[in-house]
Every structure is written in structure tokens, then in C-alpha cells.
Design a protein around this motif. Structure first.
Motif, PDB file in Angstrom:
ATOM      1  N   ASP A 124      -7.813  26.362 -78.204  1.00  0.00           N
ATOM      2  CA  ASP A 124      -9.303  26.271 -78.484  1.00  0.00           C
ATOM      3  C   ASP A 124      -9.417  24.869 -79.185  1.00  0.00           C
ATOM      4  OD1 ASP A 124     -11.735  26.344 -79.301  1.00  0.00           O
ATOM      5  OD2 ASP A 124     -11.491  28.248 -80.426  1.00  0.00           O
ATOM      6  N   LEU A 125      -9.894  23.793 -78.518  1.00  0.00           N
ATOM      7  CA  LEU A 125      -9.848  22.518 -79.051  1.00  0.00           C
ATOM      8  C   LEU A 125     -10.897  22.475 -80.114  1.00  0.00           C
ATOM      9  CD1 LEU A 125      -9.815  20.283 -76.043  1.00  0.00           C
ATOM     10  CD2 LEU A 125      -7.895  20.917 -77.427  1.00  0.00           C
ATOM     11  N   ARG A 126     -12.093  23.499 -80.188  1.00  0.00           N
ATOM     12  CA  ARG A 126     -13.053  23.340 -81.132  1.00  0.00           C
ATOM     13  C   ARG A 126     -12.338  23.738 -82.491  1.00  0.00           C
ATOM     14  NH1 ARG A 126     -14.833  22.653 -76.739  1.00  0.00           N
ATOM     15  NH2 ARG A 126     -13.586  24.473 -75.891  1.00  0.00           N
ATOM     16  N   SER A 127     -11.371  24.493 -82.480  1.00  0.00           N
ATOM     17  CA  SER A 127     -10.859  25.251 -83.834  1.00  0.00           C
ATOM     18  C   SER A 127      -9.735  24.354 -84.250  1.00  0.00           C
ATOM     19  CB  SER A 127     -10.518  26.512 -83.758  1.00  0.00           C
ATOM     20  OG  SER A 127      -9.542  26.812 -82.871  1.00  0.00           O
ATOM     21  N   VAL A 128      -9.255  23.252 -83.821  1.00  0.00           N
ATOM     22  CA  VAL A 128      -8.074  22.654 -84.077  1.00  0.00           C
ATOM     23  C   VAL A 128      -8.279  21.642 -85.387  1.00  0.00           C
ATOM     24  CG1 VAL A 128      -6.773  20.367 -83.502  1.00  0.00           C
ATOM     25  CG2 VAL A 128      -7.437  21.823 -81.677  1.00  0.00           C
ATOM     26  N   GLN A 129      -7.231  21.962 -86.516  1.00  0.00           N
ATOM     27  CA  GLN A 129      -7.081  21.439 -87.756  1.00  0.00           C
ATOM     28  C   GLN A 129      -6.180  20.244 -87.578  1.00  0.00           C
ATOM     29  OE1 GLN A 129      -9.142  21.995 -90.378  1.00  0.00           O
ATOM     30  NE2 GLN A 129     -10.085  23.270 -88.697  1.00  0.00           N
TER      31      GLN A 129
END
Length: 207
Positions: free
Chosen positions: A95-100
């Protein structure tokens, strides 16, 4: 010798260290652990967003219209890479939107964006050149015996492609146009190359 070639030759030790790194070799022979590649995909997408922003900052600061256009063309190339990562993300369940961002990723992106905001267009081009040149080198090296058929073939195909090499040359031309060989140019280039090696090491060792 052109500036980009001089800098590349001065940093062959780091280029070879990247090529020989077990993460890159694992991409080459298909043996890389999928969890490591999944982590890398997310981190690289985060990095590429900063890379595109740095190109856009450089475009805004370019002293002539030609430079403005070329920097925007290069930003478009990064957006194409990000589309590739979107397909990777689906394939690998990322999930690229949740990458830290990890520490190595943040160190690299902070360096690029700080350089783009605070330094000249020439220094910014030099800071970005190692990534482009190195990936072309890695892709072409891994594809020397032909594109493999394993899970990482698309990565090798992308960075060894005839479409990627011209983007690298365009950035090299910008470096030639706007920068000269100074100690700051040399240290900026080498720091970016070290960030590349640290990026691979982080994906390999921490996941």
C-alpha cells in the motif's frame, strides 16, 4: 572528459559496491526475498516522489527556457517510474499510501530537497545524477546476458531499456551546462552515491 564521466569514474568504488550488493544481485538472479523487494518498492516510491519534486524545483530555478523544459521532461520520466511502482505495489501487495520512510530513505530525500531549495541548478543536477546513472548501469549490467524470466524481470527491463538511457544523458547534459568540477560538486555527487548504497543496504538488512 565530461563532468558526468569524471564524477562517475571518481566513484566507481561505490558503483561496483552497489552492483555487487546482495540486494541487487538478488534482483539479478531472482533469488531476492519477496519481503525485501516489497519494502524496497514502497521506499523507492517515496523516494521518487521527492526526486520528482526536486526536478520541479530545479525547473523553476533554471536560468533559461531550455533548462526549464528539460527538467520538466525529466520529472515526467519519474512519473512514468512511479506508474511502474503502482503496478509493482499491486503485484507485491504494497500500500503505497501508507509507506513510512526508513532512515536511509529520509536521509536521501532530505538531502535532495534541501539541495534543490538551497543550491544552484547545477548542484541539484549533480545531486540527482548518481541515481539516474547508477540505475542505468545496474539495469544494463544485469541484462548483459539477456532479460531473465523471473519475478524481477520488469525491474531489469525498465532500467536497461533504450527509453531510460536518454533520460540519464539529458541530466548529464544539464550537469555539464550548469556545473563545473569543484569540491562541492564532488562531495555532493559522492554523498548521493553513498545514499544509493545505503538505500540497498537498508532494504537488505532491515527487512
Amino acid at each position: 572528459m565530461r563532468l558526468s564521466e569524471t564524477l562517475w569514474q571518481e566513484n566507481q568504488d561505490l558503483a561496483i559496491a552497489c552492483l555487487n550488493h546482495p540486494f541487487v544481485q538478488g534482483i539479478g538472479d531472482g533469488s531476492l526475498d519477496k519481503a525485501k523487494f516489497s519494502y524496497y518498492v514502497g521506499q523507492d516510491a517515496f523516494f521518487l516522489e521527492a526526486f520528482a519534486r526536486a526536478y520541479s524545483i530545479a525547473a523553476a530555478k533554471a536560468p533559461d527556457w531550455q533548462g526549464f523544459q528539460v527538467f520538466h521532461t525529466l520529472a515526467g520520466g519519474v512519473l512514468h517510474e512511479l506508474n511502474l511502482h503502482e503496478s509493482y505495489a499491486i503485484q507485491w501487495g504494497v500500500d503505497l499510501r501508507s509507506v513510512q520512510p526508513g532512515a536511509a530513505t529520509r536521509r536521501y530525500t532530505d538531502f535532495l530537497l534541501a539541495t534543490a531549495w538551497s543550491q544552484t541548478v547545477g548542484i541539484t543536477a549533480v545531486a540527482m545524477l548518481p541515481c539516474m546513472k547508477l540505475y542505468a548501469f545496474l539495469g544494463q549490467s544485469l541484462a548483459a546476458s539477456g532479460i531473465p524470466t523471473h519475478a524481477y524481470a520488469d525491474w531489469i527491463r525498465t532500467y536497461s531499456s533504450a527509453e531510460f538511457e536518454p533520460l540519464t544523458e539529458q541530466l548529464a547534459d544539464l550537469s555539464e551546462q550548469y556545473a563545473t568540477l569543484t569540491p562541492l560538486v564532488q562531495t555532493t555527487y559522492r554523498y548521493a552515491m553513498q545514499c544509493e548504497l545505503d538505500f540497498f543496504e537498508s532494504a537488505w538488512a532491515d527487512h
